[in-house]
Scaffold this active site. Structure first.
Site, PDB file in Angstrom:
ATOM      1  N   CYS A 123       3.245 -32.768 -12.902  1.00  0.00           N
ATOM      2  CA  CYS A 123       4.029 -32.947 -14.143  1.00  0.00           C
ATOM      3  C   CYS A 123       2.972 -32.518 -15.241  1.00  0.00           C
ATOM      4  CB  CYS A 123       4.205 -34.472 -14.668  1.00  0.00           C
ATOM      5  SG  CYS A 123       5.586 -34.689 -15.501  1.00  0.00           S
ATOM      6  N   HIS A 151       6.688 -36.541  -9.484  1.00  0.00           N
ATOM      7  CA  HIS A 151       5.717 -37.233  -9.472  1.00  0.00           C
ATOM      8  C   HIS A 151       5.625 -37.820  -7.849  1.00  0.00           C
ATOM      9  CE1 HIS A 151       4.218 -38.309 -13.070  1.00  0.00           C
ATOM     10  NE2 HIS A 151       5.116 -37.872 -13.565  1.00  0.00           N
ATOM     11  N   GLU A 154       3.009 -38.891  -6.144  1.00  0.00           N
ATOM     12  CA  GLU A 154       2.449 -40.227  -5.930  1.00  0.00           C
ATOM     13  C   GLU A 154       3.077 -41.372  -6.221  1.00  0.00           C
ATOM     14  OE1 GLU A 154       2.673 -38.183  -8.471  1.00  0.00           O
ATOM     15  OE2 GLU A 154       2.409 -39.277 -10.130  1.00  0.00           O
TER      16      GLU A 154
HETATM   17  N1  GLN Z   1       6.014 -35.342 -21.069  1.00  0.00           N
HETATM   18  C1  GLN Z   1       4.745 -35.083 -20.717  1.00  0.00           C
HETATM   19  C2  GLN Z   1       4.020 -34.023 -21.342  1.00  0.00           C
HETATM   20  O1  GLN Z   1       4.739 -33.118 -21.852  1.00  0.00           O
HETATM   21  C3  GLN Z   1       4.749 -34.907 -18.871  1.00  0.00           C
HETATM   22  C4  GLN Z   1       5.318 -36.465 -18.424  1.00  0.00           C
HETATM   23  C5  GLN Z   1       4.565 -36.498 -17.243  1.00  0.00           C
HETATM   24  O2  GLN Z   1       3.432 -36.117 -16.795  1.00  0.00           O
HETATM   25  N2  GLN Z   1       5.148 -37.758 -16.536  1.00  0.00           N
HETATM   26  O3  GLN Z   1       3.000 -33.918 -21.337  1.00  0.00           O
END
Ligand code: GLN
Length: 191
Positions: A80, A171, A173
């Protein structure tokens, strides 16, 4: 010997990654100082808020040292926000990225109503579905040379690999399913 994994521990879901790596048989610890990169086989860049994590990375000189360690053989698992920080291009340039993986990403790109959602996806290395949890997830809008797609959702890549980097827009995890962490540990062991 078990794989030593430093989980970057400035912000985000650090303890969940530590737990998942421990259950998968690795030796994880929270990493806050760039000098600790000298004693790991692999780095985990968790999700969180990429703008916030980016600030800590700058202060700690990580933007220079992570690419250097990667070129010397350190593996990286980025989820992410972590994936945003490693990508070649972030649309709208809202976050400085390291350009270690040849993908173009767009932050928070799955639309408002879909801020968080769960979807069943398939992994290229396995035939059982995986429950992927997306939280304000970045979208991989372009995949360049050298990047293989390991999983897709709605025909778009959500799990990709390039050299010793594994990057997910969701995610792994946050589920009890350790298959993706295990897959990464196998990548690390292939020297
Ligand atoms: N929206 C976050 C970003 O732009 C990422 C979201 C996440 O890591 N769950 O950094």
């Amino acid at each position: 010997m078990s794989v030593k994994v430093g989980v970057l521990a400035f912000q985000g879901d650090v303890s969940e990654h530590i737990e998942a790596f421990r259950k998968a048989g690795a030796d994880p610890f929270p990493l806050k100082k760039a000098e600790d990169l000298d004693r790991i086989d692999a780095l985990s860049l968790p999700g969180g808020e990429s703008t916030t994590i980016s600030r800590f990375l700058k202060e700690g000189k990580f933007y220079e040292i992570i690419p250097q360690k990667y070129s010397e053989g350190m593996a990286i698992f980025a989820t992410c926000a972590g994936m945003i920080l490693l990508s070649k291009e972030v649309i709208e340039n809202s976050v400085e990225s390291m350009g270690l993986i040849n993908i173009k990403v767009k932050r928070n790109a799955y639309g408002r109503q879909r801020d968080s959602f769960e979807e069943s996806i398939f992994l290229e290395f396995d035939n059982k579905p995986f429950t992927a949890i997306f939280i304000r997830a970045p979208r991989i809008v372009e995949v360049g040379n050298g990047v293989s797609v390991i999983s897709k959702f709605n025909e778009e890549p959500v799990l990709v690999q390039s050299g010793k980097i594994l990057a997910a827009s969701f995610h792994p995890e946050l589920t009890d399913d350790l298959r993706i962490h295990r897959y990464f540990l196998k990548m690390v062991e292939k020297r």
